[in-house]
Design an enzyme around this catalytic site. Structure first.
Site, PDB file in Angstrom:
ATOM      1  N   GLN A  56       0.902  -1.168  -0.154  1.00  0.00           N
ATOM      2  CA  GLN A  56       0.006  -0.042   0.108  1.00  0.00           C
ATOM      3  C   GLN A  56       0.747   0.981   0.186  1.00  0.00           C
ATOM      4  O   GLN A  56       1.777   1.258   0.969  1.00  0.00           O
ATOM      5  CB  GLN A  56      -1.024  -0.002   1.134  1.00  0.00           C
ATOM      6  CG  GLN A  56      -2.019   1.258   1.115  1.00  0.00           C
ATOM      7  CD  GLN A  56      -2.578   1.536   2.376  1.00  0.00           C
ATOM      8  OE1 GLN A  56      -2.102   1.386   3.538  1.00  0.00           O
ATOM      9  NE2 GLN A  56      -4.050   1.200   2.622  1.00  0.00           N
ATOM     10  N   TYR A 102      -5.670  11.252   3.999  1.00  0.00           N
ATOM     11  CA  TYR A 102      -4.081  11.674   3.648  1.00  0.00           C
ATOM     12  C   TYR A 102      -4.540  12.403   2.112  1.00  0.00           C
ATOM     13  O   TYR A 102      -5.420  12.858   1.652  1.00  0.00           O
ATOM     14  CB  TYR A 102      -3.747  10.230   3.280  1.00  0.00           C
ATOM     15  CG  TYR A 102      -3.317   9.738   4.875  1.00  0.00           C
ATOM     16  CD1 TYR A 102      -2.879  10.103   6.004  1.00  0.00           C
ATOM     17  CD2 TYR A 102      -4.037   8.467   5.096  1.00  0.00           C
ATOM     18  CE1 TYR A 102      -2.964   9.780   7.252  1.00  0.00           C
ATOM     19  CE2 TYR A 102      -4.112   8.013   6.165  1.00  0.00           C
ATOM     20  CZ  TYR A 102      -3.651   8.463   7.366  1.00  0.00           C
ATOM     21  OH  TYR A 102      -3.345   7.937   8.546  1.00  0.00           O
ATOM     22  N   ARG A 120      -8.116  -5.274  13.285  1.00  0.00           N
ATOM     23  CA  ARG A 120      -7.444  -5.418  14.562  1.00  0.00           C
ATOM     24  C   ARG A 120      -7.610  -6.740  14.913  1.00  0.00           C
ATOM     25  O   ARG A 120      -6.830  -7.285  15.618  1.00  0.00           O
ATOM     26  CB  ARG A 120      -8.536  -4.487  15.484  1.00  0.00           C
ATOM     27  CG  ARG A 120      -8.188  -3.206  15.465  1.00  0.00           C
ATOM     28  CD  ARG A 120      -9.423  -2.226  16.118  1.00  0.00           C
ATOM     29  NE  ARG A 120     -10.504  -2.141  15.210  1.00  0.00           N
ATOM     30  CZ  ARG A 120     -11.605  -1.820  15.586  1.00  0.00           C
ATOM     31  NH1 ARG A 120     -11.722  -0.944  16.698  1.00  0.00           N
ATOM     32  NH2 ARG A 120     -12.674  -1.679  14.678  1.00  0.00           N
TER      33      ARG A 120
HETATM   34  C1  LIG Z   1      -3.099  -0.002  14.235  1.00  0.00           C
HETATM   35  C2  LIG Z   1      -3.816   0.363  13.000  1.00  0.00           C
HETATM   36  C3  LIG Z   1      -2.974   0.896  11.968  1.00  0.00           C
HETATM   37  C4  LIG Z   1      -3.696   1.079  10.750  1.00  0.00           C
HETATM   38  N1  LIG Z   1      -2.977   1.555   9.651  1.00  0.00           N
HETATM   39  C5  LIG Z   1      -3.514   1.537   8.481  1.00  0.00           C
HETATM   40  C6  LIG Z   1      -2.663   1.953   7.564  1.00  0.00           C
HETATM   41  O1  LIG Z   1      -1.542   1.906   7.283  1.00  0.00           O
HETATM   42  N2  LIG Z   1      -3.284   2.074   6.155  1.00  0.00           N
HETATM   43  C7  LIG Z   1      -4.853   1.834   6.090  1.00  0.00           C
HETATM   44  O2  LIG Z   1      -5.033   2.044   4.804  1.00  0.00           O
HETATM   45  N3  LIG Z   1      -5.481   1.808   7.234  1.00  0.00           N
HETATM   46  C8  LIG Z   1      -4.980   1.444   8.300  1.00  0.00           C
HETATM   47  N4  LIG Z   1      -5.702   1.129   9.263  1.00  0.00           N
HETATM   48  C9  LIG Z   1      -6.947   0.735   9.070  1.00  0.00           C
HETATM   49  C10 LIG Z   1      -7.315  -0.594   8.956  1.00  0.00           C
HETATM   50  O3  LIG Z   1      -6.833  -1.282   7.845  1.00  0.00           O
HETATM   51  C11 LIG Z   1      -8.981  -0.966   9.004  1.00  0.00           C
HETATM   52  O4  LIG Z   1      -9.503  -0.398   8.076  1.00  0.00           O
HETATM   53  C12 LIG Z   1      -9.524  -0.626  10.132  1.00  0.00           C
HETATM   54  O5  LIG Z   1      -8.897  -0.905  11.313  1.00  0.00           O
HETATM   55  C13 LIG Z   1     -10.999  -0.992  10.577  1.00  0.00           C
HETATM   56  O6  LIG Z   1     -10.720  -2.370  10.572  1.00  0.00           O
HETATM   57  P1  LIG Z   1     -10.995  -3.190  11.882  1.00  0.00           P
HETATM   58  O7  LIG Z   1     -12.405  -2.960  12.300  1.00  0.00           O
HETATM   59  O8  LIG Z   1     -10.862  -4.814  11.322  1.00  0.00           O
HETATM   60  O9  LIG Z   1      -9.833  -2.911  12.565  1.00  0.00           O
HETATM   61  C14 LIG Z   1      -5.053   0.968  10.522  1.00  0.00           C
HETATM   62  C15 LIG Z   1      -5.710   0.340  11.767  1.00  0.00           C
HETATM   63  C16 LIG Z   1      -5.255  -0.026  12.831  1.00  0.00           C
HETATM   64  C17 LIG Z   1      -5.881  -0.722  13.991  1.00  0.00           C
END
Ligand SMILES: Cc1cc2nc3c(=O)[nH]c(=O)nc-3n(C[C@H](O)[C@H](O)[C@H](O)COP(=O)(O)O)c2cc1C
Ligand SMILES: Cc1cc2nc3c(=O)[nH]c(=O)nc-3n(C[C@H](O)[C@H](O)[C@H](O)COP(=O)(O)OP(=O)(O)OC[C@H]3O[C@@H](n4cnc5c(N)ncnc54)[C@H](O)[C@@H]3O)c2cc1C
Length: 784
Positions: A489, A570, A712
């Site tokens: 990414q 972003y 997560r």
């Molecule tokens: C610790 C952390 C870091 C993240 N970093 C990114 C990232 O670098 N790029 C991105 O597109 N989304 C990032 N996200 C968003 C996740 O990809 C995801 O869309 C979001 O956590 C919702 O999914 P979940 O409910 O399964 O956690 C991040 C999420 C978490 C928890």
């Protein structure tokens, strides 16, 4: 305590019964404008769980109600000549008229004063009451009179519907989805007494218009419905009773209490008929208010308790109703689905019913769903079995020449642990573990295209040889030790750059060592964030070149796939949202203009990225904010990227502006993926509060996404996929040889664990009233 209740519907009458029963000395008057036996509508429907509640609170009315009820267990879905039946639902219906007569008689018997044919307008009528209950229905006069205080929000839904009836007997809650020359019509029908069924007809506003229903009388409308659904009605008539076509109003009130006045039932909150909960909600409100009065005998205390204690439950039901009604509003989206998949979508539309619980209740139906899914996969050239297929989650998927073994994806997650943008040992272990855990595809965290493109000092980058070599080491590990594919990414932080590590203050500006940041327009993220510089054409060219160089490095590092990050506020996202893009040049204004820079970058990357390797784009499908990107805009955005060759849209939402008000919940972003996939006709990946393999299967089987990403959950469980494979017996999941004995063990144990759990659930499930009634009917009569 003197109590005045305005409105003798289910809410008002049931409250009167409960209060009078508990405190016979209270003076309770119910005012109802209709005559005592005058009622509109046909049947009402309750679930077994609601009836359990009624049994607990007032046995006599419960017994009379249940004596009159028609019971059914099945939901039947008719679509394009097919019928799918799903059992174990435990519902019953009764005539609204009978229900009201039972409640009226019971209230009278207890000594409630019932004053019919009194259209309350004059407030002096209840000036001396200690408690005034406003239960005057959906168009509540007394709510509207105090609208400034209650702050009602009326969301008038676009679809048209009319309550009608029929003599057609039904043995299931029946949904009929019918094609007509004007467009799709839907019937929601159920029996409520012998020879009587409720029929709610629904259609979208355009079909309504084309069918000329706006100009038809009640009788003409009924005749048209008879014609459309004639094949099913088998000569039975469609009956009317004030069956006017209307738009459903979703009602919510900010406040429920004004002094000694309180809103109850539809006046306070309505629930769409497709989940059959309007009358339930109204009567359970009465129970909640009664309970509050039992706990706190002061009116003020009890009303406060009612409002705080009941709100969450009501909002939950309304949310389920919202999700359900939206599904019906967009039914055309699914019209080309295979009927089995369509029926699965109907069943799982409101989240309460999932793949696994349907599998317990209707194993044959779910087996059919699995076969249908596998057949579609076969049609895409995969040699997968159709008779005994793996569950949808473990069906392969292809994007260009990249094949992934299963549909589980590790969503991009910034580790904030790089040094000078170089991924280190932490990253090798992190990505390596998730790959060996069995996910079909893993994404890297947002990897930045220049030092200034970083969000934080801990972000990884791909602008120099050292970073390229470090990524190559990770990619090679993943390829050498798993069947997992890995996607890079790439992103640029824009106005969210130069901020702190997640655990030191997410998106908060760096106090020291910050660099200059840029964005589509000079609008800071927080009021005290650094004001970004509006990027110039020259900056755009430079940044585009950086993306291209990083993509080339990504190819050399061996990545299987490339994603352009256009979400979460972003740099690219700041162009897409009108809230953050206020440019007056050709890069601002219309959606086409706002798309221009992200598409230029995408095209430039696509040109250097090998044609056989896929590319995706991550978008925020809504800003969750007034004036921002909407779900409909995101369909246009997805279409535009798709026309430029994107293979997959990674559908996230929000995080673009501080004023966002997201509505969280299980799988809360999935509806956006659903809309994009089935309206823009592009493959999608959904994400967001998806935590179980059951949810993954539910989403895939219903055709709401092609891939499902979890972020997560993977932080604490790299082996999410392996465990799910064991649970469903999907043997083909890859496992490194070092771990094979662990795989063997979990597969062995899971079969037994699953059998035990399912037995427990089946044995522990109380019989539905329909089942009990059937059992009683089948029992031989005792000898005299
Ligand atoms: C610790 C952390 C870091 C993240 N970093 C990114 C990232 O670098 N790029 C991105 O597109 N989304 C990032 N996200 C968003 C996740 O990809 C995801 O869309 C979001 O956590 C919702 O999914 P979940 O409910 O399964 O956690 C991040 C999420 C978490 C928890
Ligand atoms: C026309 C219509 C048909 C319906 N048909 C069905 C159906 O077939 N099946 C189903 O499940 N649900 C049906 N519903 C929805 C369902 O009735 C409600 O969700 C449920 O009844 C809510 O109960 P309630 O007591 O809050 O309100 P209501 O049942 O609406 O009761 C409110 C009562 O207050 C009375 N009232 C209003 N203003 C005054 C006033 N100023 N003075 C005195 N009395 C007043 C009204 O006459 C009414 O009897 C229907 C609703 C409507 C509007």
């Amino acid at each position: 305590m003197k109590t005045a209740i305005i409105g003798g519907g289910p809410a008002g009458l049931y409250l009167a019964i409960l209060l009078k029963k508990q405190w016979p000395e209270t003076d309770i008057t119910v005012y109802e404008r209709n005559r005592a036996d005058d009622t509109f509508g046909f049947g009402v429907v309750f679930s077994d769980a609601t009836l359990d509640n009624f049994e607990k609170y007032d046995l006599p009315s419960y017994q009379r109600i249940t004596r009159e009820f028609a019971y059914w267990d099945d939901i039947a879905i008719h679509f394009k000549g097919t019928e799918h039946r799903i059992g174990g639902n435990g519902f019953c219906g009764c005539s609204r008229r009978t229900l009201l007569l039972i409640l009226r008689d019971r209230a009278e018997e207890l000594g409630v004063t019932l004053r019919y044919e009194v259209d309350v307008d004059d407030e002096s009528l209840f000036a001396d009451a200690d408690l005034v209950v406003i239960a005057d229905g959906i168009n509540s006069r007394f709510r509207e009179r105090n609208a400034e205080h209650f702050q009602p929000e009326v969301d008038l839904r676009p679809n048209k519907f009319a309550w009608m009836g029929s003599t057609r007997p039904l043995d299931a809650f029946t949904f009929i989805f019918q094609d007509t020359e004007w467009g799709p019509f839907i019937a929601h029908a159920y029996q409520y007494e012998a020879g009587r069924s409720t029929w709610v007809f629904e259609t979208d506003p355009e079909t309504f218009e084309r069918a000329g229903l706006g100009q038809k009388t009640e009788a003409e409308s009924a005749a048209l419905m008879e014609e459309i659904f004639g094949w099913f009605l088998q000569g039975h008539k469609v009956l009317t009773n004030r069956s006017i076509w209307r738009n459903f109003p979703m009602i919510r009130n900010k406040r429920w209490v004004l002094g000694n006045r309180v809103l109850l039932g539809d006046a306070k909150a309505s629930a769409h008929f497709s989940i059959g909960s309007g009358t339930k909600l109204a009567m359970e409100d009465a129970i909640a208010l009664y309970e509050a009065l039992r706990k706190d005998r002061t009116v003020a205390g009890a009303l406060a308790l009612y409002e705080t204690g009941r709100r969450e439950e009501v909002e939950k039901t309304q949310h389920a109703a919202d999700v359900s009604l939206v599904w019906f509003e967009h039914v055309a989206r699914f019209w080309n689905f295979d009927p089995v998949q369509f029926a699965f979508g109907v069943m799982t539309r409101a989240k309460a019913i999932t793949y696994d619980n349907l599998r317990l209740r209707a194993p044959d139906f779910v087996a059919d769903v699995d076969r249908t899914f596998a057949r579609q996969v076969r049609e895409r050239g995969f040699d997968v079995p159709v008779d005994q297929p793996d569950v949808p989650m473990f069906q392969p998927f292809r994007l260009r020449d990249m094949t992934i073994e299963n549909r589980v994806v590790v969503s991009p997650m910034d580790m904030y642990s790089a040094r000078d943008g170089v991924p280190g040992d932490w990253h090798l272990v992190h990505y390596g573990a998730r790959a060996t855990g069995g996910a079909g595809l893993i994404f890297t965290e947002m990897t930045c295209v220049s030092p200034q493109a970083r969000i934080t000092l801990g972000c990884t980058g791909l602008w120099n040889d050292e970073q390229e070599a470090a990524w190559k080491r990770i990619v090679e590990f993943v390829h050498a030790n798993s069947a997992t594919k890995i996607c890079l990414q790439l992103g640029h932080s824009g106005r969210k750059g130069a901020t702190k590590l997640m655990w030191e203050g997410m998106d908060r500006p760096l106090e020291e060592g910050a660099w200059d940041i840029c964005s589509a327009s000079p609008i800071p993220y927080f009021p005290d964030s650094q004001v970004p510089r509006e990027i110039t054409r020259a900056d755009m060219e430079k940044i585009k070149a950086q993306f291209v160089e990083a993509a080339q490095r990504g190819e050399r590092a061996g990545f299987d796939m490339l994603e352009l990050h256009c979400a979460h506020g972003y740099l690219m996202a700041s162009f897409l949202s009108p809230l953050t893009n206020q440019r007056s040049d050709e890069y601002g204004g219309t959606i086409e203009n706002r798309l221009r820079f992200p598409l230029e970058v995408f095209d430039a990357m696509r040109e250097v990225w090998p044609a056989h390797k896929p590319m995706s784009v991550r978008i925020s499908a809504t800003d969750w904010a007034e004036g921002g990107v909407t779900a409909d805009d995101s369909v246009a955005i997805a279409r535009a990227f798709s026309e430029h060759g994107v293979d997959l849209v990674d559908v996230s939402t929000g995080q673009t502006v501080r004023e966002a008000r997201p509505i969280y919940g299980r799988m809360f972003q999935t509806p956006f993926s659903d809309q994009i996939r089935n309206e823009a006709h592009v493959a999608t990946m959904c994400v967001g509060n998806i935590t179980t393999a059951d949810q993954v299967n539910t989403i895939l089987a219903a055709g709401r996404a092609d891939l499902v990403a979890l972020a997560r959950p993977h932080l604490v469980d790299p082996f999410f996929t392996m465990k799910a494979a064991a649970w469903y017996g999907a043997k083909n999941v890859h496992c490194p040889p070092q771990y094979l004995v662990g795989k063997d063990q979990i597969f062995r144990n899971s079969v037994r664990d699953r059998q035990d759990l399912e037995d427990l659930k089946i044995r522990g499930k109380p019989k539905t009233r329909a089942e009990l009634k059937l059992e009683a009917a089948e029992k031989p009569l005792a000898a005299e």
